[in-house]
Design a protein around this motif. Structure first.
Motif, mmCIF file in Angstrom:
data_model
loop_
_atom_site.group_PDB
_atom_site.id
_atom_site.type_symbol
_atom_site.label_atom_id
_atom_site.label_comp_id
_atom_site.label_asym_id
_atom_site.label_seq_id
_atom_site.Cartn_x
_atom_site.Cartn_y
_atom_site.Cartn_z
ATOM 1 N N UNK A 404 96.401 20.376 -28.333
ATOM 2 C CA UNK A 404 96.678 21.511 -29.222
ATOM 3 C C UNK A 404 97.117 21.091 -30.624
ATOM 4 N N UNK A 405 97.807 19.936 -30.720
ATOM 5 C CA UNK A 405 98.391 19.539 -32.004
ATOM 6 C C UNK A 405 97.610 18.432 -32.702
ATOM 7 N N UNK A 406 96.575 17.888 -32.097
ATOM 8 C CA UNK A 406 95.933 16.688 -32.623
ATOM 9 C C UNK A 406 95.359 16.893 -34.026
ATOM 10 N N UNK A 407 94.795 18.064 -34.283
ATOM 11 C CA UNK A 407 94.150 18.302 -35.579
ATOM 12 C C UNK A 407 95.143 18.368 -36.736
ATOM 13 N N UNK A 408 96.438 18.432 -36.424
ATOM 14 C CA UNK A 408 97.424 18.442 -37.502
ATOM 15 C C UNK A 408 97.500 17.086 -38.204
ATOM 16 N N UNK A 409 96.831 16.080 -37.655
ATOM 17 C CA UNK A 409 96.756 14.793 -38.342
ATOM 18 C C UNK A 409 96.010 14.912 -39.670
ATOM 19 N N UNK A 410 95.277 16.029 -39.859
ATOM 20 C CA UNK A 410 94.592 16.262 -41.132
ATOM 21 C C UNK A 410 95.566 16.521 -42.273
ATOM 22 N N UNK A 411 96.751 17.046 -41.956
ATOM 23 C CA UNK A 411 97.676 17.467 -43.018
ATOM 24 C C UNK A 411 99.083 16.909 -42.855
ATOM 25 N N UNK A 412 99.428 16.380 -41.698
ATOM 26 C CA UNK A 412 100.815 16.003 -41.424
ATOM 27 C C UNK A 412 101.178 14.687 -42.098
ATOM 28 N N UNK A 413 102.355 14.656 -42.695
ATOM 29 C CA UNK A 413 102.877 13.423 -43.275
ATOM 30 C C UNK A 413 103.198 12.421 -42.167
ATOM 31 N N UNK A 598 95.637 32.114 -32.277
ATOM 32 C CA UNK A 598 94.850 31.137 -33.030
ATOM 33 C C UNK A 598 94.428 30.068 -32.029
ATOM 34 N N UNK A 599 93.212 30.187 -31.500
ATOM 35 C CA UNK A 599 92.759 29.215 -30.515
ATOM 36 C C UNK A 599 92.364 27.912 -31.216
ATOM 37 N N UNK A 600 91.839 26.958 -30.442
ATOM 38 C CA UNK A 600 91.588 25.634 -30.996
ATOM 39 C C UNK A 600 90.576 25.661 -32.154
ATOM 40 N N UNK A 601 89.420 26.361 -32.035
ATOM 41 C CA UNK A 601 88.505 26.412 -33.189
ATOM 42 C C UNK A 601 89.120 27.078 -34.407
ATOM 43 N N UNK A 602 89.909 28.143 -34.186
ATOM 44 C CA UNK A 602 90.559 28.808 -35.323
ATOM 45 C C UNK A 602 91.547 27.876 -36.003
ATOM 46 N N UNK A 603 92.353 27.167 -35.190
ATOM 47 C CA UNK A 603 93.337 26.247 -35.758
ATOM 48 C C UNK A 603 92.656 25.137 -36.551
ATOM 49 N N UNK A 604 91.553 24.628 -36.042
ATOM 50 C CA UNK A 604 90.838 23.567 -36.755
ATOM 51 C C UNK A 604 90.303 24.067 -38.093
ATOM 52 N N UNK A 609 90.890 23.916 -44.052
ATOM 53 C CA UNK A 609 91.173 24.594 -45.322
ATOM 54 C C UNK A 609 92.493 24.114 -45.906
ATOM 55 N N UNK A 610 93.495 23.903 -45.047
ATOM 56 C CA UNK A 610 94.804 23.435 -45.520
ATOM 57 C C UNK A 610 94.693 22.049 -46.153
ATOM 58 N N UNK A 611 93.862 21.201 -45.574
ATOM 59 C CA UNK A 611 93.691 19.865 -46.162
ATOM 60 C C UNK A 611 93.062 19.961 -47.551
ATOM 61 N N UNK A 612 92.062 20.839 -47.713
ATOM 62 C CA UNK A 612 91.445 21.015 -49.024
ATOM 63 C C UNK A 612 92.464 21.489 -50.052
ATOM 64 N N UNK A 613 93.322 22.396 -49.643
ATOM 65 C CA UNK A 613 94.352 22.887 -50.561
ATOM 66 C C UNK A 613 95.294 21.763 -50.976
ATOM 67 N N UNK A 623 100.508 9.907 -43.163
ATOM 68 C CA UNK A 623 99.387 9.592 -42.295
ATOM 69 C C UNK A 623 98.136 10.372 -42.674
ATOM 70 N N UNK A 624 98.293 11.616 -43.125
ATOM 71 C CA UNK A 624 97.133 12.413 -43.505
ATOM 72 C C UNK A 624 96.416 11.823 -44.709
ATOM 73 N N UNK A 625 97.146 11.096 -45.540
ATOM 74 C CA UNK A 625 96.552 10.479 -46.722
ATOM 75 C C UNK A 625 96.086 9.057 -46.451
#
Length: 715
Positions: A404-413, A598-604, A609-613, A623-625
């Motif tokens: 559930x949380x793995x995709x947060x690696x896109x934005x998480x410090x 917010x299921x898994x596809x919605x969260x992704x 979008x959050x990473x683009x912002x 880590x995201x950078x």
């Protein structure tokens, strides 16, 4: 909270804000209309009087809208202005068009049914005409006179029936002549549309006569909900059956503080109840199940709320149907627009369908539940809101290691998933290092905030302007811990982790570092000092959200001591309620909330979008950078400056990334142009056009990097 005015030239962060807005055109705006909810059909109970068409309206408990003089508007709001009139007409037109289309598709079937029942109706009509002509209803009177040997009475009745049959026969013959002569004449002389109208009228009349009363020919396009009519007598019966009073004893009668009426939402009935003297609101809460039994509804349809004017007075609201059985729909965050952490985060809908939002700033939030009740989804919805604010620094630590949380690696410090060793290192060590860094940051923030001038920091605490100005390096931080009980069960390592967590949950929120922590073991783990620190950590959350738990004791551990005595027990929530829980401490009210989905596809999609912002704002970090845990041992600005050759006035981001990966592979092996750009721009370095071989691409100027290094040394 209102947003203060800003001088566009005062802070550098204003330029990055404009870049965020410019980047919105590249973010896919998903269809927020997918948040539609589907109402479930209500059951019918024929033992009770039912309202065919529920009436909406204000009550003394929820008064209708009035002006300052207390007058209701002469013209309803939906017909008061031209935009409202157009909207109302559009709604009526849409509903009419829908009904027309619904019935048009089924019209052949309607014609078939009508023709069938019309044939039966024709025979019934003939039978009724024959019975009417023969005066069959008098047969019993003549038979009774014959049984009594009353010849005079029988003779009188016989002569009357002969006369009646004679003139009724004339009437029937006249009817047959009209049909036999008038029918062909009408068919020959009348226009086609007259014949069509007559045929429709005849078939409809005969079909109505022929069909049984419980067999409808035309199916309704829309179905109005039916519900139990709750009246004062039923309420009194319920309260007396629950032992809250006695109808025949003085000073023990139940009374009403308002009239019984529909609430303004049109979804239930409500009334203000005055209990007998000596009975309290707590007594009513404890008797909620008995009251529901007396009303003959489910306990999930009965809601009792406190009245501030008296402890023996409360408001009873009875829902037409179970309001918690319907989902709240998909999260509004699917619009993928930037959010503001200083504003409340959308969380879900309460039992009356009102929107519920949660303030993340200055709060720590505890979420507890049994497994598979929606605990992680609830915490993740708040994390998604924080992720869409590009100025929030995220730390995501999941002790369970779920997907559930793995995709947060896109934005998480900083992020760590599970407890098993990975290529990124030991997750437990990452958690410990992250908490140490956050503690050091919190202590440094308090020291620096105390030294800021009053005109910059008027109340001695973090402000929105300070948090979004990169020169202060104090962005809002959001820490999300899922299955945090796992970090209290790691042996010796748990002692320091537990100590850090207790310190941070007590001290960090006031420094702009918020915590959202979820667990399925609120009762605690381990023993000794770690167990004591677990309890301290659990009990130091201001806002609490409990989905279904196993008992009222566990519910109290999540919601806080005394919640059960106030009528809040998450163990009474049905197992079928997913994502439904009791929210305590977020406001004066304690609503039962159906969280947004917010299921898994919605969260992704939201996290992409959050990473683009964040890339547009230059706030991608950690880590995201592409940085590793040991980022403190290297100097990004100095490293970038070192790879710009002598005589070069600047370098493109792609060049910088390639040179870093080639010359410093131990630190920059996975670096990209986007990640190094975000890291360098976070120090206030501009991203400008740099020419190479006649081609201009974005990069950094040498003078800007030197200026950033000088500013850092001066600070």
């Amino acid at each position: 909270m209102s947003t203060p005015n800003h001088d566009p030239n005062e802070f550098d962060w204003e330029a990055s804000r404009r870049r965020v807005e410019a980047a919105l055109g590249e973010v896919v705006d998903l269809d927020a209309e997918r948040t539609t909810r589907r109402a479930a059909d209500a059951g019918t109970h024929f033992e009770h009087v039912l309202d065919e068409t529920p009436q909406r309206g204000g009550t003394p408990v929820e008064p209708p809208p009035v002006d300052a003089s207390g007058r209701r508007p002469i013209v309803p709001a939906n017909w008061s202005t031209w935009p409202n009139i157009r909207h109302s007409l559009a709604q009526v037109a849409a509903l009419t068009a829908y009904r027309a289309g619904f019935h048009a598709v089924r019209s052949p079937w309607y014609l078939t049914l009508a023709s069938f029942w019309a044939c039966i109706g024709l025979f019934r009509l003939i039978g009724r005409q024959i019975s009417w002509w023969w005066v069959t209803e008098q047969y019993r009177l003549r038979q009774a006179a014959a049984d009594d040997n009353d010849y005079k009475a029988w003779d009188r009745l016989h002569r009357e029936v002969k006369a009646t049959r004679a003139w009724r026969f004339v009437v029937i013959v006249a009817e047959l002549l009209v049909l036999g002569i008038g029918g062909p004449v009408l068919y020959a002389m009348a226009p086609w549309w007259t014949l069509a109208l007559v045929a429709v009228a005849v078939i409809a009349g005969l079909a109505h006569l022929g069909r049984p009363t419980d067999r409808r020919i035309i199916t309704p396009a829309t179905v109005s909900g039916r519900f139990r009519r709750v009246n004062p007598d039923i309420i009194l019966r319920a309260y007396y059956a629950a032992g809250l009073g006695h109808p025949d004893k003085n000073h023990q009668q139940i009374s009403f503080g308002s009239t019984m009426a529909r609430d303004t939402s049109g979804t239930g009935s409500q009334v203000s109840i005055d209990l007998p003297y000596g009975k309290t609101f707590d007594d009513a809460v404890k008797a909620r199940g008995a009251i529901a039994s007396g009303l003959d509804v489910a306990v999930s349809q009965v809601f009792i709320s406190r009245d501030a004017s008296s402890h023996r007075r409360h408001t009873l609201w009875v829902a037409d149907r179970d309001p918690l059985a319907q989902g709240a729909g998909r999260t509004p965050l699917l619009r993928c627009k930037p959010t503001d952490i200083w504003q409340p985060a959308p969380f879900g809908l309460d039992e009356r369908g009102n929107k519920v939002a949660v303030d993340l700033m200055w709060n720590s939030i505890l979420i507890g539940a049994q497994p598979r009740q929606g605990k992680t989804f609830a915490a993740r919805s708040l994390a998604l809101y924080a992720a869409l604010d590009p100025y929030v620094k995220l730390t995501v630590l999941d002790g369970g290691g779920k997907p559930d949380w793995r995709k947060f690696s896109l934005v998480a410090d900083r992020c760590a998933f599970g407890l098993a060793m990975t290529r990124d290192g030991d997750p437990a060590e990452i958690v410990l290092e992250a908490l140490r860094e956050i503690k050091a940051d919190v202590q440094d923030r308090y020291e620096r905030l105390s030294k800021l001038p009053v005109d910059v920091c008027p109340e001695g605490k973090l402000t929105r302007e300070i948090a979004r100005d990169p020169k202060y390096k104090m962005p809002v931080r959001a820490v999300f811990l899922d299955e945090f009980q796992e970090y209290f069960d790691l042996g010796e390592l748990s002692k320091e982790i537990a100590s850090l967590l207790v310190y941070l949950v007590k001290v960090a929120p006031a420094a702009g570092v918020m915590f959202v922590d979820a667990t399925q073991r609120p009762s605690g783990v381990g023993g000794g000092q770690v167990a004591t620190q677990f309890i301290s950590f659990r009990d130091n959350h201001q806002v609490r959200f409990s989905l279904r738990t196993g008992s009222w004791n566990v519910s109290d551990l999540v919601l806080g001591a005394g919640a059960n005595s106030e009528g809040y027990d998450s163990s009474t929530l049905l197992p079928s309620y997913k994502g439904v829980g009791i929210l305590r401490g977020a406001s004066d009210a304690t609503p039962t909330v159906r969280t947004y989905l917010a299921d898994h596809p919605d969260a992704e999609a939201i996290l992409i979008a959050a990473r683009k912002l964040r890339e547009a704002a230059g706030t991608l970090s950690g880590m995201a950078a592409g940085e590793d845990v040991a980022r403190e041992i290297r100097d990004v600005l100095a490293d970038v400056r070192s790879v710009i050759e002598r005589g070069e006035t600047g370098a493109q981001w792609e060049e910088i990334a390639a040179r870093l990966a080639d010359r410093l592979p131990e630190a920059y092996a996975d670096v990209t142009a986007e990640s190094i750009s975000a890291q360098v721009r976070s120090f206030g370095v501009r991203s400008v056009d740099v020419k190479r071989s006649g081609k201009a691409l974005k990069g950094a100027k040498t003078d800007d990097i030197d200026a950033a290094i000088a500013r850092r040394k001066a600070a």
